[in-house]
Design an enzyme around this catalytic site. Structure first.
Site, mmCIF file in Angstrom:
data_model
loop_
_atom_site.group_PDB
_atom_site.id
_atom_site.type_symbol
_atom_site.label_atom_id
_atom_site.label_comp_id
_atom_site.label_asym_id
_atom_site.label_seq_id
_atom_site.Cartn_x
_atom_site.Cartn_y
_atom_site.Cartn_z
ATOM 1 N N HIS A 125 -11.935 -26.293 10.380
ATOM 2 C CA HIS A 125 -12.023 -25.300 9.308
ATOM 3 C C HIS A 125 -12.597 -24.016 9.916
ATOM 4 O O HIS A 125 -13.372 -24.075 10.877
ATOM 5 C CB HIS A 125 -12.978 -25.866 8.253
ATOM 6 N N ASP A 203 -18.969 -31.897 11.098
ATOM 7 C CA ASP A 203 -18.708 -31.226 9.830
ATOM 8 C C ASP A 203 -18.298 -32.305 8.824
ATOM 9 O O ASP A 203 -17.171 -32.817 8.885
ATOM 10 C CB ASP A 203 -17.598 -30.186 10.056
ATOM 11 N N GLN A 206 -15.752 -33.007 4.132
ATOM 12 C CA GLN A 206 -14.766 -33.840 3.423
ATOM 13 C C GLN A 206 -15.110 -35.321 3.467
ATOM 14 O O GLN A 206 -14.402 -36.130 2.864
ATOM 15 C CB GLN A 206 -13.361 -33.619 4.022
ATOM 16 N N LYS A 229 -18.671 -30.416 -3.181
ATOM 17 C CA LYS A 229 -17.507 -31.280 -2.941
ATOM 18 C C LYS A 229 -17.810 -32.733 -3.268
ATOM 19 O O LYS A 229 -16.951 -33.596 -3.150
ATOM 20 C CB LYS A 229 -17.070 -31.171 -1.478
ATOM 21 N N CYS A 367 -8.001 -22.509 5.222
ATOM 22 C CA CYS A 367 -9.044 -22.097 6.184
ATOM 23 C C CYS A 367 -8.884 -22.814 7.519
ATOM 24 O O CYS A 367 -9.870 -23.114 8.201
ATOM 25 C CB CYS A 367 -10.447 -22.313 5.633
HETATM 26 N N1 PMP Z 1 -15.399 -27.785 6.596
HETATM 27 C C1 PMP Z 1 -14.416 -28.383 5.929
HETATM 28 C C2 PMP Z 1 -13.649 -29.484 6.606
HETATM 29 C C3 PMP Z 1 -14.113 -27.988 4.638
HETATM 30 O O1 PMP Z 1 -13.118 -28.596 3.982
HETATM 31 C C4 PMP Z 1 -14.859 -26.958 4.039
HETATM 32 C C5 PMP Z 1 -14.554 -26.470 2.625
HETATM 33 N N2 PMP Z 1 -13.200 -26.323 2.353
HETATM 34 C C6 PMP Z 1 -15.892 -26.375 4.765
HETATM 35 C C7 PMP Z 1 -16.136 -26.815 6.030
HETATM 36 C C8 PMP Z 1 -16.742 -25.279 4.197
HETATM 37 O O2 PMP Z 1 -17.491 -25.755 3.129
HETATM 38 P P1 PMP Z 1 -18.284 -24.726 2.181
HETATM 39 O O3 PMP Z 1 -17.303 -23.689 1.772
HETATM 40 O O4 PMP Z 1 -18.740 -25.582 1.057
HETATM 41 O O5 PMP Z 1 -19.396 -24.181 2.996
#
Ligand code: PMP
Length: 410
Positions: A125, A203, A206, A229, A367
């Site tokens: 991401h 990270d 998910q 999430k 992203c």
């Molecule tokens: N890493 C992953 C794999 C994600 O899916 C996301 C959110 N789509 C993020 C990081 C970022 O999370 P946040 O926007 O809640 O900081």
């Protein structure tokens, strides 16, 4: 856990799901972006603001003590949620993004030299790419990537030995890819990195709310995730940092709360985790998140994980039977999401038409723009599931996809 779960009963805990959009029953398949919140979490926020609201750690009056107790109880609950050894290993953040940025700012500034390598994967991401690029610019370090294998999106580990050079100081990788649904072998990779003295960050955006997570079993140094999430409020997340590493890190931001003493020339800082939390924190966020974690663990994240995978496989198999569709992610072992493209139809058109049918999907690069470029696409459409989704909803979603294909003459 061998309990049968009454999924339909759980669904009734989510008031938002009981509505129509564009005249059709809402089917919420955008859970990888954010999850919905059960009534218990909403009520925990209401209770806090109606009864206990005060600033934490400062007052010695009743409300401040109640707020502080609840705030710190949530930290201990978070430690238990991911099996950290101690609540002192949990730093409150705004979410995964801030957790990663915190590590880049504190650990990165202290440890990286010109020529050092930050190793990521091609499926990260943006929040696990951009902070490292910024850090590389500041320190003269370089960013390298473990490649993924085409549309399946799994890591090509045949390249790992040659990538794990003595210059690599950090390995930071996603546990479950948000655009592909790949589950990475994080424990195996962290073990290999650790043998070489490489610091590791996972990270968990998910994974944290979708499967049992044990940071000690994974063996990572840092683990970041987001409350929104996993049925919690927006704006709150947690960063796990192994105590031995955290104790030696410099502060993140300066301000109130994170200090022991302040003089005009010099400040002494608190120990971790408070050293990393400057200013009045989000207080209701951890309290809502506490309830969310209790809620998820009452269901059992092992049960949630099975349910996620069942829905994803069910959806994947039905989509795979269609003509003129390109599917992304692994054929087996996928997490609870399906990413796809219809031939000659832009992902945004798929999402717009699905919305008219009541189905909330996401279309775009998710992203993960560099990964999309590597796969030669601009975007994909994604359906991502959670435990309150049903097979009947997947059937309706597949019908809607077929209708879209017909509409575009496919
Ligand atoms: N890493 C992953 C794999 C994600 O899916 C996301 C959110 N789509 C993020 C990081 C970022 O999370 P946040 O926007 O809640 O900081």
């Amino acid at each position: 856990m061998n309990r049968t779960v009454d999924w339909a009963k759980l669904r009734a805990d989510f008031p938002i799901l009981d509505q129509k959009v564009h005249g059709k029953p809402l089917i919420y398949f955008d859970n990888a972006a954010t999850s919905q919140k059960p009534r218990a979490v909403i009520q925990a926020l209401v209770n806090y603001y109606e009864r206990d609201n005060a600033n934490v750690h400062r007052g010695i009056h009743e409300l401040s003590m109640r707020a502080t107790t609840a705030f710190e109880a949530a930290r201990a609950r978070t430690a238990k949620f991911i099996n950290a050894r101690s609540a002192d290993e949990i730093i409150w953040t705004h979410g995964t993004t801030e957790g990663i940025n915190l590590v880049a700012s504190t650990w990165g500034a202290k440890h990286l030299q010109p020529g050092d390598v930050i190793l990521l994967t091609e499926a990260e991401h943006h929040s696990n790419i951009v902070p490292w690029q910024l850090l590389a610019q500041r320190t003269g370090a370089k960013v390298a990537y473990i490649p993924v294998t085409g549309d399946e999106g799994t890591l090509d580990l045949s390249k790992l030995d040659s990538l794990l050079t003595s210059q690599v100081k950090l390995l930071s990788l996603v546990h479950i890819s948000n655009s592909m649904g790949v589950v990475n072998p994080v424990a195996e990779l962290c073990a290999r990195a650790r043998k070489l003295g490489i610091v590791t960050l996972v990270d968990g955006a998910q994974s944290a709310g979708h499967m049992p997570v044990d940071v000690q079993a994974i063996g990572c140094d840092f683990f970041a995730f987001s409350g929104h999430k996993i049925c919690g409020p927006t704006g709150i997340g947690a960063l796990y940092g192994r105590q031995e590493i955290m104790e030696k890190l410099p502060p993140y931001q300066g301000g109130g709360e994170m200090i022991l003493t302040v003089g005009y020339d010099k400040t002494e800082f608190k120990s971790a985790p408070h050293r990393f939390e400057a200013g009045t924190p989000d207080i209701s966020g951890p309290i809502g998140l506490h309830t969310a974690m209790d809620y998820l663990d009452a269901i059992g994240r092992d049960n949630i994980w099975k349910h996620d995978q069942e829905l994803a496989n069910y959806a994947y198999d039905q989509l795979a039977a269609l003509q003129n569709i390109r599917l992304f992610g692994p054929k087996t072992g996928r997490a609870g999401l399906v990413s796809f493209l219809l031939k000659d139809v832009h992902a945004h058109d798929v999402v717009t038409l699905a919305d008219q049918g009541g189905v909330a999907l996401r279309g775009g690069h998710h992203c993960t723009q560099p990964l999309m470029h590597k796969l030669g696409v601009e975007s994909t459409a994604r359906a991502s599931f959670y435990f309150y989704n049903t097979k009947a909803e997947v059937d309706r979603f597949v019908e809607v996809v077929k209708e879209i294909q017909k509409f575009f003459g496919g």
